[in-house]
Design an enzyme around this catalytic site. Structure first.
Site, PDB file in Angstrom:
ATOM      1  N   SER A 124       0.831  -1.170  -0.274  1.00 40.05           N
ATOM      2  CA  SER A 124       0.169   0.095  -0.247  1.00 40.05           C
ATOM      3  C   SER A 124       1.115   1.504   0.112  1.00 40.05           C
ATOM      4  O   SER A 124       2.141   1.534   1.146  1.00 40.05           O
ATOM      5  CB  SER A 124      -0.695  -0.067   1.251  1.00 40.05           C
ATOM      6  N   GLY A 125       0.347   1.902  -0.559  1.00 42.60           N
ATOM      7  CA  GLY A 125       1.285   3.437  -0.712  1.00 42.60           C
ATOM      8  C   GLY A 125       2.647   3.802  -1.832  1.00 42.60           C
ATOM      9  O   GLY A 125       3.231   4.234  -2.101  1.00 42.60           O
ATOM     10  N   THR A 129      -1.118   2.502  -7.605  1.00 40.86           N
ATOM     11  CA  THR A 129      -2.464   3.265  -8.262  1.00 40.86           C
ATOM     12  C   THR A 129      -2.017   4.194  -9.787  1.00 40.86           C
ATOM     13  O   THR A 129      -2.899   4.750 -10.854  1.00 40.86           O
ATOM     14  CB  THR A 129      -3.777   4.370  -7.376  1.00 40.86           C
ATOM     15  N   ASN A 174      -0.799   5.703   2.908  1.00 45.65           N
ATOM     16  CA  ASN A 174      -1.155   5.962   1.857  1.00 45.65           C
ATOM     17  C   ASN A 174      -2.442   6.873   1.672  1.00 45.65           C
ATOM     18  O   ASN A 174      -3.409   6.959   2.758  1.00 45.65           O
ATOM     19  CB  ASN A 174      -1.484   5.168   0.707  1.00 45.65           C
ATOM     20  N   SER A 177      -5.647   5.789  -0.714  1.00 45.44           N
ATOM     21  CA  SER A 177      -5.190   4.347  -0.446  1.00 45.44           C
ATOM     22  C   SER A 177      -6.513   3.291  -1.280  1.00 45.44           C
ATOM     23  O   SER A 177      -7.461   3.365  -1.028  1.00 45.44           O
ATOM     24  CB  SER A 177      -4.947   3.382   1.390  1.00 45.44           C
ATOM     25  N   SER A 178      -6.559   2.904  -2.047  1.00 43.85           N
ATOM     26  CA  SER A 178      -7.390   2.312  -2.724  1.00 43.85           C
ATOM     27  C   SER A 178      -7.672   0.793  -2.060  1.00 43.85           C
ATOM     28  O   SER A 178      -7.117  -0.339  -1.189  1.00 43.85           O
ATOM     29  CB  SER A 178      -6.975   0.795  -4.005  1.00 43.85           C
ATOM     30  N   GLY A 407      -2.068  -4.420  -2.054  1.00 40.84           N
ATOM     31  CA  GLY A 407      -1.444  -4.910  -1.900  1.00 40.84           C
ATOM     32  C   GLY A 407      -0.735  -5.522  -0.711  1.00 40.84           C
ATOM     33  O   GLY A 407      -1.839  -5.469   0.110  1.00 40.84           O
ATOM     34  N   GLU A 409      -0.561  -6.310   2.633  1.00 42.16           N
ATOM     35  CA  GLU A 409      -0.200  -5.455   4.331  1.00 42.16           C
ATOM     36  C   GLU A 409      -0.161  -6.010   5.027  1.00 42.16           C
ATOM     37  O   GLU A 409      -0.408  -6.888   5.469  1.00 42.16           O
ATOM     38  CB  GLU A 409      -1.642  -5.434   3.918  1.00 42.16           C
TER      39      GLU A 409
HETATM   40  N1  LIG Z   1       5.154   8.181 -10.260  1.00 47.05           N
HETATM   41  C1  LIG Z   1       4.960   8.532  -9.043  1.00 47.05           C
HETATM   42  N2  LIG Z   1       5.618  10.586  -9.059  1.00 47.05           N
HETATM   43  C2  LIG Z   1       4.799  11.036  -7.874  1.00 47.05           C
HETATM   44  N3  LIG Z   1       3.974  10.450  -7.004  1.00 47.05           N
HETATM   45  C3  LIG Z   1       3.385   9.584  -6.910  1.00 47.05           C
HETATM   46  C4  LIG Z   1       3.670   8.328  -7.796  1.00 47.05           C
HETATM   47  N4  LIG Z   1       3.441   7.126  -7.269  1.00 47.05           N
HETATM   48  C5  LIG Z   1       3.295   7.394  -6.054  1.00 47.05           C
HETATM   49  N5  LIG Z   1       3.332   9.010  -5.740  1.00 47.05           N
HETATM   50  C6  LIG Z   1       2.922   8.698  -4.545  1.00 47.05           C
HETATM   51  O1  LIG Z   1       2.683   7.799  -3.427  1.00 47.05           O
HETATM   52  C7  LIG Z   1       1.315   8.434  -3.339  1.00 47.05           C
HETATM   53  C8  LIG Z   1       0.917   6.636  -3.418  1.00 47.05           C
HETATM   54  O2  LIG Z   1       0.738   6.081  -4.855  1.00 47.05           O
HETATM   55  P1  LIG Z   1      -0.308   5.238  -4.878  1.00 47.05           P
HETATM   56  O3  LIG Z   1      -0.239   4.721  -6.443  1.00 47.05           O
HETATM   57  O4  LIG Z   1      -1.395   5.502  -4.172  1.00 47.05           O
HETATM   58  O5  LIG Z   1      -0.493   3.374  -3.999  1.00 47.05           O
HETATM   59  P2  LIG Z   1      -0.836   2.651  -3.836  1.00 47.05           P
HETATM   60  O6  LIG Z   1      -2.267   2.449  -5.150  1.00 47.05           O
HETATM   61  O7  LIG Z   1      -0.280   1.365  -4.293  1.00 47.05           O
HETATM   62  O8  LIG Z   1      -1.334   1.957  -2.518  1.00 47.05           O
HETATM   63  C9  LIG Z   1       0.222   9.153  -4.137  1.00 47.05           C
HETATM   64  O9  LIG Z   1      -0.776   9.631  -4.229  1.00 47.05           O
HETATM   65  C10 LIG Z   1       1.646  10.599  -4.503  1.00 47.05           C
HETATM   66  O10 LIG Z   1       1.435  11.720  -4.270  1.00 47.05           O
HETATM   67 MG   LIG Z   2      -4.129   2.229  -4.866  1.00 44.84          MG
END
Ligand SMILES: Nc1ncnc2c1ncn2[C@@H]1O[C@H](COP(=O)(O)OP(=O)(O)O)[C@@H](O)[C@H]1O
Ligand SMILES: [Mg+2]
Length: 1046
Positions: A124-125, A129, A174, A177-178, A407, A409
């Site tokens: 997560s984070g 996404t 996060n 977080s989804s 992911g 957790e």
């Molecule tokens: N490629 C990226 N560039 C900039 N910031 C990112 C990137 N990937 C993730 N982040 C930062 O990390 C945070 C969490 O990413 P997210 O995709 O929501 O995580 P996950 O879906 O894996 O839980 C996002 O809100 C963003 O602020």
């Molecule tokens: Mg996500």
């Protein structure tokens, strides 16, 4: 543009492609872990990640797998230009990027017509996404589209904010977080344009609706509604703006998140709902449901004296009924009572306080969870391919699937949700191993290279532990839920210990050794996941698995007039007595289906890594990263990939890159590719064990071999660069020359064309003129008419022009151009006019002196012209005022003359009348008389009034006779004189005396009176020179010269 610390521009692209992935190792680690020399060392792996992360190089490959480290800051690598850079470029030719994976997948889908999927995993984070959104955006921007597809692309993109609002929440790990798993299919037609989409959602974390851990929030939509909606909307929903007023929102004590603007997101979401095609009524119903959940949370219970439970918040309840559009009293009843069927009879029994609270929470979760499912379905309907497009695309359509699932957790307190999530990750890992190994093996087989088995950890054993029929944890959980009699979470744990207690990946407090026991509580069981150990607390497992909603609550909801709710709560569900599937089994089955979907497709992987827990940019927490590297199985992945050969490349790519290193292959190899490659490697001195040639690829065992080759290429580059430069410059100059040449030709032909057109025009015009001219000439005698007008005009005009140049310049010039017949009259007029004009001009110019001269000359002319031979010679000489200076006249004479003024004086020779003796005299002319003076004495006076005549000969001589009357004794008779200025003298005299008529010019002899009765004669003969002498007959004989002797 800066990229990887170097300048990239239009040519830069070429440069970067040339320099490609491999050379970057010298600067920042390796771009592909496969090229790590020490591929078994986790430390080297992590060091490589760290070095690249420090330079903002967040992407690295392991073969075809993309490893992505969350930068936690915006990087300038997602622009449209970047997308263009990756479009259609071979995977390895350019630095690693999520766009490269996207593009590669897309091209594989298009060319091989095989369904693809991109699996994004990570904790997560870690950025899953975000990665999925970037991929989606890449397709939306770079794929060909038409109008309908544009709206589809928009809807695909806009589905994200909606799903995130309802399905994402701030967690400790996060901020966005989804809290559900998402698998999205994008369908493309045979041209590669997106034509449809479909979303599958997995296990929304419903418990979050009623409870949040400290520092976490409920789903975003609640906060967005309260912060963003206008006052009217809030009052129709009977909501207050402050989230702290709602019990379902206060648990985590975190109403605001600095990184999130709920107000702005609200706008984004409402707009997205519109784009996706939600009607106003649907949006209203959706918001009613969201509001009703908040009201449900604020619905409180009291306990009566007899232990009965009642609702203490009646107004809340009435709003609830209104928003859910159900009967208020039925709802009230259902919240405090349950319906049982015993022996075919329905019974109603009151709920205890705790039961009522959990029934309320269950309703909230059910309403929210089912609404979320409805939302996904609604989005799916809007993304669905239209019937006619299915027809058009036929079987040609292919699919790219995008899996963004929660992911692995590990929380402080892990419950049923974490169990499901981690189980899901086990399954994905299993698929990952299976597919990567399989593809590796397949590649070896297709290339005809012997497969060498690889040691790796197969997590099937853990999957079995969880999912095996009858013996797996899920089966045991289901059984425990269904078993009649007293069941609770503790009995479930006991059952687990009994059934799977001996499994090597399962431990409980009871089964653990001393050391483990200390860190486990009695309600926990521990699973040794492939990714690490996780302790799960069993409390709530049964309830969550049951996911039960009281039957009478279901019945009430079935009656709802809210269309969304009536879709979510079906009447059949109440009638159907069969127990619905348990949550865990449901999840297991949906995962099975997902695995099938994924297996049927060609997978690509994005493995996301989170660099630190603090969501901070630039921080690389080695422990955290090592943990993820481990549980994502990246080292294993690398080992599999490196098991046989470190590096493989298609023959053409290999040859293309390294051909400058061998004279036989440079600049181009004409024969078969495989022969070219083998010639090249022989030349490079590869040993037999260092490489193998497959059917279409070369496999190189050690990175070192490749690096040596790469270094050789690097050393060779200046030479190649020079060649390239040379040919490029040559080409550029040539192209420039061609451009100029072309331009010159264009200008020349333009100019020549213009000149020719002008000439043709001139000729046409000339021919026309000539024609008119000739015609005019023929008709020239006619009256002025169209046929001859040009000619006549021309004749007139040219005559006038000629005339203007040849006008006589002086009055004496009598020349005049001959006029053509048509202008004769005008010509004559003009001549007269011109003459008059000249005369006038001349006269204006004449001075008085000159006028006098002229008058005298005119008189002279009238007298002598054609009369006297001498005359023509004298015309050109000016008459003088006097031929004698004043001093030459004696003073005495002047005194004698007194006031009379001498008008003219001249020396003359006087001949005696008788003897013709010559005597020098002065002749002075006065106003009324003339005198002959002998030095001081006036010899003779001749009054003009008495002058009878003046005679001269017609010859060239100067003889002049002044005839005076002889009656007068005083008169001495006619004066016979000779004067050198005879013309002048005679003219002046005749003018002064006004006796011009008295001048007589005789061609023969001149008679003169000597006395009154006696006459003398002057004879003239021609001779060589002037001579005056007495002739034989007593005449005066004058010899006049032939030539002028004046
Ligand atoms: N490629 C990226 N560039 C900039 N910031 C990112 C990137 N990937 C993730 N982040 C930062 O990390 C945070 C969490 O990413 P997210 O995709 O929501 O995580 P996950 O879906 O894996 O839980 C996002 O809100 C963003 O602020
Ligand atoms: Mg996500």
């Amino acid at each position: 543009m800066r990229y990887q610390g170097r300048e990239v521009d239009v040519e830069g692209r070429v440069r970067l492609v040339m320099e490609s992935a491999l050379t970057a190792r010298d600067r920042v680690g390796v771009q592909d872990f496969v090229l790590l020399e020490n591929y078994n060392s986790e430390a080297a792996f992590i060091e490589n990640l760290r070095r690249r992360f420090r330079e903002n190089l967040i992407y690295t490959y392991i073969g075809s797998v993309l490893v992505s480290v969350n930068p936690y800051k915006e990087l300038e690598i997602y622009s449209k230009q970047q997308m263009e850079r990756y479009r259609g470029v071979s995977f390895y030719e350019i630095s690693p990027h999520v766009y490269a994976i996207s593009d590669n997948t897309y091209r594989a889908m298009k060319t091989e017509r095989k369904d693809q999927c991109i699996l994004i995993s990570g904790e997560s984070g870690a950025g899953k996404t975000e990665a999925s959104k970037k991929i989606l955006l890449y397709y939306a921007v770079t794929c060909p589209t038409n109008d309908r597809m544009e709206t589809l692309g928009n809807r695909l993109l806009q589905s994200n904010p909606v799903l995130e609002a309802f399905g994402n929440a701030k967690t400790l790990r996060n901020d966005n977080s989804s809290r559900f798993g998402k698998y999205m299919d994008i369908q493309f037609d045979f041209k590669g344009a997106p034509i449809g989409g479909h979303i599958l959602n997995y296990l929304l974390e419903k418990s979050r609706v009623v409870h949040q851990n400290h520092g976490e929030r409920n789903f975003h939509i609640f906060y967005q509604l309260l912060d963003g909606a206008d006052d009217d909307l809030l009052s129709t929903l009977n909501l207050e703006r402050n989230p702290q007023s709602y019990r379902y929102l206060v648990k985590g004590n975190c109403p605001r998140v600095s990184s999130i603007s709920d107000k702005n997101n609200w706008k984004v979401v409402t707009k997205a709902l519109d784009v996706i095609g939600f009607s106003t009524e649907e949006v209203q119903e959706l918001l009613d449901i969201i509001a009703s959940v908040l009201h449900l949370g604020n619905t409180l219970f009291g306990e009566g004296e007899e232990g009965e439970t009642y609702i203490t918040t009646e107004t809340q309840l009435s709003w609830l009924a209104k928003l859910l559009r159900v009967d208020g009293s039925a709802l009230k009843e259902a919240l405090t009572h349950k319906k049982l069927t015993a022996k075919g009879e329905e019974m109603i029994s009151p709920l205890s306080f705790e039961q009522a609270v959990s029934a309320r929470d269950a309703l909230a979760k059910a309403v929210y969870g089912r609404t979320f499912n409805w939302l996904v379905e609604k989005i799916n309907r809007s993304l669905a391919i239209k019937q006619d497009e299915i027809y058009h695309s036929g079987k040609g359509s292919s699919v790219i699937g995008l899996l963004d699932i929660y992911g692995f957790e590990v929380l402080q307190h892990n419950s049923f949700e974490q169990f499901c999530i981690n189980y899901c990750n086990e399954k994905l890992q299993q698929l990952f191993i299976e597919l990567t190994l399989r593809s590796e093996q397949e590649e070896y087989e297709t290339e005809g290279i012997a497969w060498e088995p690889v040691q790796y950890f197969d997590n099937k054993i853990i999957c079995d532990l969880i999912e095996e029929k009858h013996k797996g944890i899920i089966s045991i959980l289901d059984e425990e839920c269904l078993r009649p009699g007293e069941t609770c979470d503790a009995s479930f744990l006991e059952k687990l210990e009994d059934t799977v207690g001996g499994h090597p990946h399962f431990v409980t407090h009871k089964l653990a050794n001393g050391k483990t026991r200390r860190v486990m509580s009695r309600e926990e069981f521990r699973l040794l996941h492939y990714a690490g150990e996780v302790n799960y607390n069993v409390s709530g497992f049964l309830d969550k698995n049951n996911d039960l909603l009281n039957r009478n609550l279901k019945e009430v909801m079935c009656q709802s007039d809210n269309q969304i709710l009536s879709c979510c709560f079906r009447r059949e569900e109440v009638i159907d007595q069969k127990r619905p599937e348990m949550a865990a089994s449901q999840f297991k089955n949906s995962l099975m289906r997902l695995m099938e979907i994924l297996r049927s497709k060609e997978p690509s992987y994005v493995r996301c890594i989170k660099p630190n827990d603090a969501k901070q940019p630039g921080r690389f927490d080695e422990v955290l990263v090592r943990h993820q590297v481990k549980y994502l199985g990246l080292m294993e992945n690398l080992r599999v990939r490196r098991a046989g050969f470190a590096y493989r490349r298609r023959f053409e790519a290999f040859l293309q890159r390294y051909k400058p290193l061998c004279p036989e292959t440079w600049p181009s190899w004409q024969g078969k590719l495989v022969d070219g490659v083998s010639t090249l490697v022989n030349h490079l001195g590869y040993k037999a064990e260092e490489f193998k040639l497959g059917r279409s690829k070369i496999f190189i065992r050690f990175p070192k071999t490749l690096f040596t080759t790469e270094d050789a290429l690097e050393a060779k580059k200046p030479e190649i660069a020079l060649i390239l430069q040379k040919s490029w410059r040559g080409y550029r100059e040539w192209a420039k020359y061609q451009r100029i040449r072309h331009a010159v030709i264009v200008i020349q032909s333009g100019w020549r064309g213009m000149k020719a057109r002008r000439r043709a025009n001139r000729r046409r015009h000339a021919a026309e003129l000539i024609r008119r001219f000739i015609k005019g000439f023929i008709y020239r005698q006619e009256e002025y008419c169209p046929e001859n007008e040009y000619f006549l005009d021309h004749v007139r005009c040219s005559f006038l022009k000629k005339l203007s140049k040849n006008l006589p310049r002086s009055v004496l010039d009598k020349s005049w151009p001959t006029a053509p017949p048509s202008v004769v009259e005008a010509s004559e007029h003009l001549q007269t006019l011109h003459m008059r004009n000249m005369v006038i001009k001349y006269c204006r110019r004449v001075q008085p002196e000159w006028k006098k001269q002229m008058m005298q000359k005119v008189v002279a002319s009238e007298l002598f012209k054609d009369q006297k031979e001498l005359y023509p010679q004298t015309v050109g000489r000016l008459f003088l005022d006097s031929r004698l200076e004043r001093e030459q006249i004696s003073l005495k004479v002047l005194q004698t003359l007194g006031s009379e003024k001498v008008q003219y004086g001249v020396n003359v020779v006087k001949y005696d009348r008788r003897g013709f003796k010559p005597r020098a005299r002065q002749l002075l002319l006065l106003n009324t008389f003339a005198v002959l003076v002998d030095r001081t004495k006036i010899k003779q006076r001749i009054d003009y009034s008495t002058l009878r005549g003046i005679s001269v000969s017609s010859h060239r001589d100067g003889m002049v006779v002044l005839h005076v009357p002889c009656e007068d004794s005083k008169q001495k008779g006619d004066a016979v004189l000779h004067c050198s200025h005879v013309i002048e003298l005679v003219t002046k005299l005749s003018m002064l005396a006004s006796k011009t008529n008295y001048v007589n010019i005789s061609p023969g002899s001149i008679r003169f009176a000597i006395t009154r009765s006696k006459e003398g004669i002057i004879d003239f003969i021609r001779g060589s020179e002037l001579k005056v002498a007495k002739g034989k007959r007593g005449h005066l004989l004058v010899t006049t010269p032939q030539i002028a002797a004046t």
